[in-house]
Design an enzyme around this catalytic site. Sequence first.
Site, PDB file in Angstrom:
ATOM      1  N   SER A 177      16.288   5.576   6.899  1.00 31.74           N
ATOM      2  CA  SER A 177      15.856   6.471   7.481  1.00 31.74           C
ATOM      3  C   SER A 177      14.715   7.765   7.829  1.00 31.74           C
ATOM      4  O   SER A 177      14.217   8.038   9.072  1.00 31.74           O
ATOM      5  CB  SER A 177      17.116   7.266   8.844  1.00 31.74           C
ATOM      6  OG  SER A 177      17.660   7.904   7.195  1.00 31.74           O
ATOM      7  N   ARG A 239       4.343  -3.103  -3.192  1.00 28.93           N
ATOM      8  CA  ARG A 239       3.945  -3.084  -4.431  1.00 28.93           C
ATOM      9  C   ARG A 239       5.205  -2.651  -5.617  1.00 28.93           C
ATOM     10  O   ARG A 239       6.126  -1.945  -5.371  1.00 28.93           O
ATOM     11  CB  ARG A 239       3.134  -2.091  -4.008  1.00 28.93           C
ATOM     12  CG  ARG A 239       2.528  -2.195  -3.199  1.00 28.93           C
ATOM     13  CD  ARG A 239       1.050  -3.003  -3.933  1.00 28.93           C
ATOM     14  NE  ARG A 239       0.549  -3.124  -2.809  1.00 28.93           N
ATOM     15  CZ  ARG A 239      -0.177  -4.141  -1.729  1.00 28.93           C
ATOM     16  NH1 ARG A 239       1.241  -4.735  -1.215  1.00 28.93           N
ATOM     17  NH2 ARG A 239      -1.055  -3.959  -0.806  1.00 28.93           N
ATOM     18  N   GLU A 268      -0.322  -6.000 -12.651  1.00 28.07           N
ATOM     19  CA  GLU A 268       0.161  -7.343 -11.990  1.00 28.07           C
ATOM     20  C   GLU A 268      -1.335  -7.028 -13.050  1.00 28.07           C
ATOM     21  O   GLU A 268      -2.606  -6.814 -13.292  1.00 28.07           O
ATOM     22  CB  GLU A 268       0.093  -6.540 -10.213  1.00 28.07           C
ATOM     23  CG  GLU A 268       0.850  -7.234 -10.380  1.00 28.07           C
ATOM     24  CD  GLU A 268       0.521  -7.761  -8.314  1.00 28.07           C
ATOM     25  OE1 GLU A 268      -0.816  -7.832  -7.685  1.00 28.07           O
ATOM     26  OE2 GLU A 268       1.558  -6.923  -7.647  1.00 28.07           O
ATOM     27  N   HIS A 286       2.592 -12.514  -6.041  1.00 26.37           N
ATOM     28  CA  HIS A 286       2.073 -11.767  -5.522  1.00 26.37           C
ATOM     29  C   HIS A 286       1.411 -12.426  -4.169  1.00 26.37           C
ATOM     30  O   HIS A 286       0.108 -13.033  -3.811  1.00 26.37           O
ATOM     31  CB  HIS A 286       0.158 -10.708  -6.557  1.00 26.37           C
ATOM     32  CG  HIS A 286       0.851 -10.149  -4.767  1.00 26.37           C
ATOM     33  ND1 HIS A 286       0.131  -8.644  -5.319  1.00 26.37           N
ATOM     34  CD2 HIS A 286       0.813  -9.414  -3.706  1.00 26.37           C
ATOM     35  CE1 HIS A 286       0.396  -7.732  -4.013  1.00 26.37           C
ATOM     36  NE2 HIS A 286       0.860  -8.814  -2.852  1.00 26.37           N
TER      37      HIS A 286
END
Length: 320
Positions: A177, A239, A268, A286
């Site tokens: 929420s 991410r 990465e 990715h």
Amino acid sequence: MAKVCITDGVPKAGLDELRAAGHEILTWDRAQPPTRTELLDHVRGADAVLTVLTDKVDEEFLDAAGPQLKVVANIAAGFNNIDLDSCRKRQVFVSNTPGVLFESTADTAFALLLMVTRRFGEAERFIRSGKPWQYRTTFMLGHAIQSMTIGLIGAGQIGTAMARRCRAFGMRIAYASEHPMKAPARDELEAVGLPLDELIATSDVISLHCPLTPETYHLLNAERLAAMKPDAYVINTARGACIDEQALVEALRSGHLAGAGLDVYEHEPEIASGLLEMENVVLLPHLGSATVETRATMTGLAAKNALAVLNGEPPLTPVH
Ligand code: DGY
């Protein structure tokens, strides 16, 4: 005529409008992405830059580009690679590409969900290994998603598109929420908003669709991973740094979690140690928005944003 520097090789169709406007366009078409030094050299003297999410746009980058720089148009929905304060101080507009990649990214998240719950990643590796196999009633059983609850952290466009897919496959939808889902999707999907910690404790799958901010950095930490239901799954197309990857490895190794499907990583292209050896983990490089169609549209939108600013107008999709 303005100088527009693009830091990657991009779909050429996306640049038609910039070309038609007569601007000088410099793309990065080499096989390897630019090193930091090459990147700073490449953007020198630019009036507009089109960046990708691996470009760190900080004071050094802005200094290299020079005081004439008017806009940084990121070819991504995320913009955690950009120092917004520095851009604001220099009156450089920043834009991103929302609204054009949510279906592709939700496809990726849903594909990861099926791959990990049905063990399709493991099964594909198994076939390729050349090991013998036969149809057996109990061979390589996964779990049905139909009775599961998916807990979405981030229920914006991508999270909502993921929820639509999950609902169509018979899952129950819940969302944090703190990052709410809008009506009418919320009602159509019978989605339930729960405080984050309750969502984490009650969902069979947690799927991340939030931006990376100081508040969401390592949001799934050891404590929250331990609070997840035993045998739950984690999906991340947001991410990498939203998850403490070492804590995830431990939660998987201990058997507390059933599996994970990851498209993004904190460092990465490095993969946290331990993940590569785990059969119950599906790893993608990715690819969230990586379709020909979506990447062309993203590039086109970033180009439109740059063009608007070069024409003295605000970008169409500014980052505030
Ligand atoms: C984005 O747009 O932020 C995605 O991660 C790119 O695929």
